[in-house]
Design a protein around this motif. Structure first.
Motif, PDB file in Angstrom:
ATOM      1  N   SER A 136     -18.945  -9.581  16.205  1.00  6.23           N
ATOM      2  CA  SER A 136     -17.822  -9.582  17.154  1.00  6.23           C
ATOM      3  C   SER A 136     -16.507  -9.974  16.483  1.00  6.23           C
ATOM      4  N   LYS A 137     -16.592 -10.589  15.292  1.00  8.35           N
ATOM      5  CA  LYS A 137     -15.394 -11.042  14.595  1.00  8.35           C
ATOM      6  C   LYS A 137     -15.002 -10.131  13.437  1.00  8.35           C
ATOM      7  N   ALA A 138     -15.776  -9.077  13.239  1.00 11.49           N
ATOM      8  CA  ALA A 138     -15.535  -8.198  12.089  1.00 11.49           C
ATOM      9  C   ALA A 138     -14.172  -7.523  12.194  1.00 11.49           C
ATOM     10  N   ALA A 139     -13.547  -7.337  11.041  1.00 14.04           N
ATOM     11  CA  ALA A 139     -12.239  -6.689  10.989  1.00 14.04           C
ATOM     12  C   ALA A 139     -12.389  -5.185  11.182  1.00 14.04           C
ATOM     13  N   PRO A 140     -11.363  -4.530  11.691  1.00 15.27           N
ATOM     14  CA  PRO A 140     -11.438  -3.071  11.858  1.00 15.27           C
ATOM     15  C   PRO A 140     -11.389  -2.363  10.512  1.00 15.27           C
ATOM     16  N   MET A 141     -11.922  -1.152  10.482  1.00 17.70           N
ATOM     17  CA  MET A 141     -11.941  -0.374   9.250  1.00 17.70           C
ATOM     18  C   MET A 141     -10.531  -0.115   8.720  1.00 17.70           C
ATOM     19  N   SER A 142      -9.552  -0.130   9.592  1.00 15.28           N
ATOM     20  CA  SER A 142      -8.180   0.188   9.195  1.00 15.28           C
ATOM     21  C   SER A 142      -7.658  -0.731   8.089  1.00 15.28           C
ATOM     22  N   VAL A 143      -8.139  -1.982   8.031  1.00 18.80           N
ATOM     23  CA  VAL A 143      -7.628  -2.890   6.998  1.00 18.80           C
ATOM     24  C   VAL A 143      -8.074  -2.440   5.606  1.00 18.80           C
ATOM     25  N   VAL A 144      -9.282  -1.888   5.530  1.00 18.13           N
ATOM     26  CA  VAL A 144      -9.758  -1.360   4.247  1.00 18.13           C
ATOM     27  C   VAL A 144      -9.012  -0.085   3.891  1.00 18.13           C
ATOM     28  N   LEU A 145      -8.844   0.798   4.857  1.00 20.41           N
ATOM     29  CA  LEU A 145      -8.176   2.068   4.600  1.00 20.41           C
ATOM     30  C   LEU A 145      -6.742   1.858   4.132  1.00 20.41           C
ATOM     31  N   GLU A 146      -6.053   0.904   4.730  1.00 19.88           N
ATOM     32  CA  GLU A 146      -4.679   0.617   4.327  1.00 19.88           C
ATOM     33  C   GLU A 146      -4.636   0.102   2.888  1.00 19.88           C
ATOM     34  N   ALA A 147      -5.599  -0.759   2.534  1.00 20.05           N
ATOM     35  CA  ALA A 147      -5.647  -1.286   1.166  1.00 20.05           C
ATOM     36  C   ALA A 147      -5.941  -0.181   0.155  1.00 20.05           C
ATOM     37  N   VAL A 148      -6.854   0.717   0.499  1.00 19.44           N
ATOM     38  CA  VAL A 148      -7.186   1.818  -0.402  1.00 19.44           C
ATOM     39  C   VAL A 148      -5.966   2.716  -0.610  1.00 19.44           C
ATOM     40  N   ARG A 149      -5.264   3.022   0.471  1.00 19.16           N
ATOM     41  CA  ARG A 149      -4.064   3.861   0.342  1.00 19.16           C
ATOM     42  C   ARG A 149      -3.040   3.214  -0.589  1.00 19.16           C
ATOM     43  N   HIS A 150      -2.825   1.925  -0.415  1.00 21.56           N
ATOM     44  CA  HIS A 150      -1.843   1.240  -1.253  1.00 21.56           C
ATOM     45  C   HIS A 150      -2.289   1.232  -2.710  1.00 21.56           C
ATOM     46  N   ALA A 151      -3.560   0.926  -2.943  1.00 19.32           N
ATOM     47  CA  ALA A 151      -4.084   0.894  -4.313  1.00 19.32           C
ATOM     48  C   ALA A 151      -3.990   2.257  -4.980  1.00 19.32           C
ATOM     49  N   LEU A 152      -4.099   3.305  -4.195  1.00 14.83           N
ATOM     50  CA  LEU A 152      -4.102   4.664  -4.713  1.00 14.83           C
ATOM     51  C   LEU A 152      -2.699   5.237  -4.880  1.00 14.83           C
ATOM     52  N   GLU A 153      -1.802   4.918  -3.946  1.00 14.62           N
ATOM     53  CA  GLU A 153      -0.523   5.609  -3.885  1.00 14.62           C
ATOM     54  C   GLU A 153       0.682   4.783  -4.315  1.00 14.62           C
ATOM     55  N   SER A 154       0.551   3.473  -4.324  1.00 15.77           N
ATOM     56  CA  SER A 154       1.699   2.640  -4.679  1.00 15.77           C
ATOM     57  C   SER A 154       2.041   2.768  -6.161  1.00 15.77           C
ATOM     58  N   THR A 155       3.323   2.698  -6.468  1.00 20.65           N
ATOM     59  CA  THR A 155       3.737   2.712  -7.862  1.00 20.65           C
ATOM     60  C   THR A 155       3.367   1.402  -8.555  1.00 20.65           C
ATOM     61  N   ARG A 156       3.084   0.368  -7.766  1.00 25.38           N
ATOM     62  CA  ARG A 156       2.679  -0.917  -8.332  1.00 25.38           C
ATOM     63  C   ARG A 156       1.485  -1.461  -7.536  1.00 25.38           C
ATOM     64  N   PRO A 157       0.290  -0.939  -7.789  1.00 24.46           N
ATOM     65  CA  PRO A 157      -0.882  -1.418  -7.051  1.00 24.46           C
ATOM     66  C   PRO A 157      -1.197  -2.874  -7.386  1.00 24.46           C
ATOM     67  N   ARG A 158      -1.782  -3.560  -6.442  1.00 21.52           N
ATOM     68  CA  ARG A 158      -2.152  -4.960  -6.666  1.00 21.52           C
ATOM     69  C   ARG A 158      -3.388  -5.055  -7.561  1.00 21.52           C
ATOM     70  N   ILE A 159      -3.543  -6.197  -8.186  1.00 19.48           N
ATOM     71  CA  ILE A 159      -4.735  -6.435  -9.004  1.00 19.48           C
ATOM     72  C   ILE A 159      -5.959  -6.556  -8.110  1.00 19.48           C
ATOM     73  N   ARG A 160      -5.794  -7.228  -6.995  1.00 21.58           N
ATOM     74  CA  ARG A 160      -6.886  -7.349  -6.015  1.00 21.58           C
ATOM     75  C   ARG A 160      -6.297  -7.399  -4.617  1.00 21.58           C
ATOM     76  N   TYR A 161      -7.135  -6.998  -3.652  1.00 20.71           N
ATOM     77  CA  TYR A 161      -6.725  -6.964  -2.250  1.00 20.71           C
ATOM     78  C   TYR A 161      -7.712  -7.799  -1.430  1.00 20.71           C
ATOM     79  N   PRO A 162      -7.501  -9.108  -1.317  1.00 24.61           N
ATOM     80  CA  PRO A 162      -8.367  -9.918  -0.450  1.00 24.61           C
ATOM     81  C   PRO A 162      -8.049  -9.618   1.009  1.00 24.61           C
TER      82      PRO A 162
END
Length: 292
Positions: free
Chosen positions: A237-263
């Motif tokens: 019941s407390k699980a995060a929505p899938m959207s938080v993972v999808l947003e992180a993947v998009r940023h890691a893939l498309e950003s000119t400066r991806p983060r080292i890690r996405y907690p």
């Protein structure tokens, strides 16, 4: 965590490879990226799964049928992807495949522990090494160099009882990611790790089925195991929505400066910064352990 117009310009005509796309997080990432214009080469373990996904996704999806622990099938997949790329580089390899059955570490069958490491660590490393040339670790390709995106976990920085084998494998993924990031940067290949906690997927149904067998209920761990399984199920019941993972993947893939890690879970920060004895005390209280 948004992307700029310059970032989204990376999308057109790009191909990504994702392992473990038949269900869960891998399925959601694949579908999201196809909707954003990517061609997705997706790895599944069964031909029937591949056929079903082709029916669903059509020409935006290229099925790769291989287990990450099967080196022969992996080599065949490399040849298949090279043919799809036609000399271009992969935009990214997303190492998503993973398993994680729970058990007391002292009682978990050794073959099960080895399987967890074979898939989560050695499989991830084998896939990465196999596709490094396609990502840009070779001369003569066209387009920008690709990226490696590893699916880690909050368990890579904190370890709960009964999750020792899985957590150990995710700690290893952290180390592998660090090493690859520092060894591949000079080639122009970025490496990042995404670290979710509980995400709202079909994983909970699978976990519920696995825990119903109560294989440790009659052991010395019985009462503690039952509290642990109840606590795990409460997380649904407390699980995060899938959207938080999808947003992180998009940023890691498309950003000119991806983060080292996405907690992606506050528990990640608790596990990293909370003193061990304080964390132990809180855990023991939840699990009914009388620790003097």
């Amino acid at each position: 965590m948004g992307t700029t117009a310059e970032d989204t310009g990376r999308v057109a005509g790009k191909t990504v490879l994702i392992t473990g796309v038949s269900t869960g997080i891998g399925f959601a990432i694949a579908e999201d990226l196809m909707q954003r214009g990517y061609l997705v080469c997706g790895a599944v373990r069964r031909l029937a799964d591949a056929d079903g996904l082709v029916t669903r996704w059509g020409q935006a999806f290229v099925p790769l049928v291989f287990d990450v622990t099967d080196r022969t099938a992996l080599n065949q997949a490399v040849t298949q992807v090279d043919e799809v790329l036609g000399g271009r580089y992969l935009a990214a390899l997303i190492n998503n495949a993973g398993i994680g059955p729970s058990a007391p570490l002292l009682m978990q069958p050794e073959e099960e522990i080895r399987k967890i490491f074979d898939v989560n660590v050695f499989g991830l490393l084998a896939v990465t090494r196999a596709f490094l040339p396609a990502l840009g670790a070779r001369s003569g390709g066209t387009g920008p160099k690709g990226r490696v995106i590893n699916m880690g976990s909050v368990s890579g920085v904190m370890t709960l009882p009964f999750m020792g084998a899985y957590s150990s494998s995710k700690h290893a993924v952290e180390a592998v990611g660090q090493a690859l990031r520092r060894e591949l940067k000079f080639m122009g290949i970025d490496v990042t790790t995404i670290e979710p906690g509980f995400i709202r997927t079909a994983m909970f149904e699978k976990t519920r089925t696995e825990l119903k067998n109560d294989r440790y209920a009659n052991s010395d761990y019985g009462p503690m195991w039952q509290r642990f399984t109840a606590m795990l199920m409460q997380q649904e019941s407390k699980a995060a929505p899938m959207s938080v993972v999808l947003e992180a993947v998009r940023h890691a893939l498309e950003s000119t400066r991806p983060r080292i890690r996405y907690p992606l879970d506050k528990a990640w920060h608790i596990g990293r910064w909370m003193p061990d004895r304080a964390f132990d005390k809180a855990l023991f209280r939840m699990l009914g352990v009388n620790a003097k």
